[in-house]
Write a protein that holds these residues in place. Sequence first.
Motif, short mmCIF file in Angstrom:
data_model
loop_
_atom_site.label_atom_id
_atom_site.label_comp_id
_atom_site.label_asym_id
_atom_site.label_seq_id
_atom_site.Cartn_x
_atom_site.Cartn_y
_atom_site.Cartn_z
N LEU A 1 6.73 6.26 -21.34
CA LEU A 1 5.31 7.01 -21.97
C LEU A 1 4.37 6.83 -21.13
CD1 LEU A 1 6.06 6.63 -25.91
CD2 LEU A 1 6.83 8.50 -24.34
N ASP A 2 4.22 5.54 -20.29
CA ASP A 2 3.17 5.28 -19.39
C ASP A 2 2.97 6.31 -18.50
OD1 ASP A 2 3.21 3.04 -20.68
OD2 ASP A 2 2.67 1.78 -19.13
N VAL A 3 1.72 6.70 -18.08
CA VAL A 3 1.42 7.45 -17.14
C VAL A 3 0.56 6.73 -16.10
CG1 VAL A 3 0.36 9.55 -16.32
CG2 VAL A 3 1.56 9.48 -18.60
N LEU A 4 0.72 6.75 -14.78
CA LEU A 4 0.02 5.83 -13.87
C LEU A 4 -0.99 6.75 -12.96
CD1 LEU A 4 -0.90 3.30 -12.72
CD2 LEU A 4 1.42 3.30 -11.06
N PRO A 5 -2.29 7.03 -13.29
CA PRO A 5 -2.98 7.98 -12.41
C PRO A 5 -2.92 7.63 -10.94
CG PRO A 5 -4.23 7.08 -14.20
CD PRO A 5 -2.88 6.41 -14.34
N ASP A 6 -2.75 8.64 -10.17
CA ASP A 6 -2.50 8.47 -8.71
C ASP A 6 -3.72 7.47 -8.12
OD1 ASP A 6 -0.51 9.83 -8.28
OD2 ASP A 6 -1.35 11.63 -7.53
N ARG A 7 -4.82 7.46 -8.61
CA ARG A 7 -5.99 6.82 -8.05
C ARG A 7 -5.59 5.34 -8.11
NH1 ARG A 7 -10.42 5.89 -11.19
NH2 ARG A 7 -10.03 6.68 -13.30
N PHE A 8 -5.10 5.00 -9.15
CA PHE A 8 -4.85 3.50 -9.55
C PHE A 8 -3.57 2.95 -8.71
CE2 PHE A 8 -6.12 3.94 -14.09
CZ PHE A 8 -7.35 4.18 -13.89
N ILE A 9 -2.90 3.73 -7.71
CA ILE A 9 -1.91 3.21 -7.12
C ILE A 9 -2.35 2.40 -5.86
CG2 ILE A 9 0.24 3.62 -5.92
CD1 ILE A 9 0.60 6.01 -7.88
N THR A 10 -1.92 1.26 -5.66
CA THR A 10 -2.54 0.52 -4.69
C THR A 10 -1.93 1.03 -3.21
OG1 THR A 10 -2.71 -1.33 -6.03
CG2 THR A 10 -3.15 -1.59 -3.63
N LYS A 11 -2.70 1.53 -2.48
CA LYS A 11 -2.05 2.01 -1.19
C LYS A 11 -2.31 0.85 0.08
CE LYS A 11 -2.87 6.84 -2.51
NZ LYS A 11 -3.98 6.84 -3.42
N ASN A 12 -1.35 0.64 1.00
CA ASN A 12 -1.58 -0.48 1.86
C ASN A 12 -1.25 0.10 3.20
OD1 ASN A 12 1.12 -0.21 0.67
ND2 ASN A 12 1.24 -2.47 0.36
#
Length: 454
Positions: free
Chosen positions: A443-454
């Motif tokens: 049920l968790d939704v991870l908004p794209d902008r929270f994803i750490t891009k490296n």
Amino acid sequence: MLGPKAYEPNRDIYSPNRNIAPISSEINESEKLIVGGCQLSELAKTYGTPLYVFDELSLRTACKTYIDSLNKHYPGDSLPLYASKANSSLAICALIASEGFGLDAVSEGELLTALKGGVKGENIVFHGNNKSHDELNFAYKNNVTIVIDNHHDIELLKIIASEKKPAKLMLRFTPGIECHTHEYIRTGHLDSKFGFDPDDVKSVLEELKTYDWAKLTGLHAHIGSQIFEVQPHIDLAGVMADTLKLAKEIGHSIVDLNLGGGLGIKYVQEDNPPSIEEWVEVVSKAVVKACGERNLDLPRLMCEPGRSLVANSGLTIYQIGAKKVVPGIRTYLSVDGGMSDNPRPITYQSLYSACLVDKPLNLNLEKVTIAGKHCESGDVLLKDFYLPSCESGDFLAVFGTGAYNYSMSSNYNRIPRPATVIVGEGCVELTQRRELPEDLLQLDVLPDRFITKN
Ligand code: LLP
């Protein structure tokens, strides 16, 4: 402490609520505990722990004893309803329906489970002190009897129900009866969030009479849970019969009188609840007498047992892990579950009984405290309890966990819920699969902008 006495053959085989362990419990020739013909340590190895285990015989016996006792002691019609808040699952709903029970639900989730489990809408009553429009609509569409708890229910039903298909209603009121149980689980005294105040009942009955969408067929009151006294239910019958008389005078055709649930169970040796038959007999005679004194036809008698049907049918198997000895103070044995699968000790300071499943009779006892694995010091399932000496890896059965455990369970500390199996005559069936850590992410939704891009 649970000693050999719990397994004596003269236990009350008709009233599971009077035994700590399920009624099919036995010790086999190698002195291991078996329930429903299944060795508990084998179940633990096959299905993992913690594991909720249900004894089909206890569950069916409790249902049959309620039904037989009503038939024996109540001269009118009757319909016992299972209070599914105690433990709502497809399997239990199907089982109680097959035994002739109806059901009490308090949310769309419980309603859905009951309907999918095969309980007919007309045998379900829908409770709640804050039902939503959608919940009421769902109940109405499925021909469920709706228990009017307050004016908010009436306002919402005005929108939902119609003269063409009137809503079948029961009216809940607070009877003003005190009983001695934990204050969180008392509901019949006047300062309660449930039901209409007795002073408002007359005007509500009059109001309901003016609506063509409303068909009031029953009255309801519930005084509390885990009650050992019978006098409060005798008093309740009198209060309800007064209200039944009033409702009839106002012109309602009341056919159902629902006296709620509340019969207590045996969690520890000191507990001595009445048997199911004693309780039903007292309630039945009280209703017959109260109606006779007021010249009322006998209503259909309803009651809503939850705990006394399912609690002692169930147990939980844990595996013991870490041990911590605090010299001179306490020995902690930690198990692989705790307050997430049984929140009752931390919520109500409830007491339980337990034994080692493969050393149930060993009397060489040590005082230990069984701690859960959650990050809370209060997460203790049994405090200062006596067990035979045991070690990491041993399996422990905690009895009486069939009610208000799974239904009140949580994922605190992101701990997955245990599986449930039902056992009987040597067979075991899975009725709720174990949650997996991945299930908890669904049920968790991870908004794209929270994803750490490296
Ligand atoms: N009917 C109504 C309207 C109820 O509110 C309840 C329980 C019952 C029937 C069933 O009562 P029983 O036969 O199970 O005593 N979570 C608490 C118990 C809360 C009971 C709430 N209402 C506990 O773990 O002890």
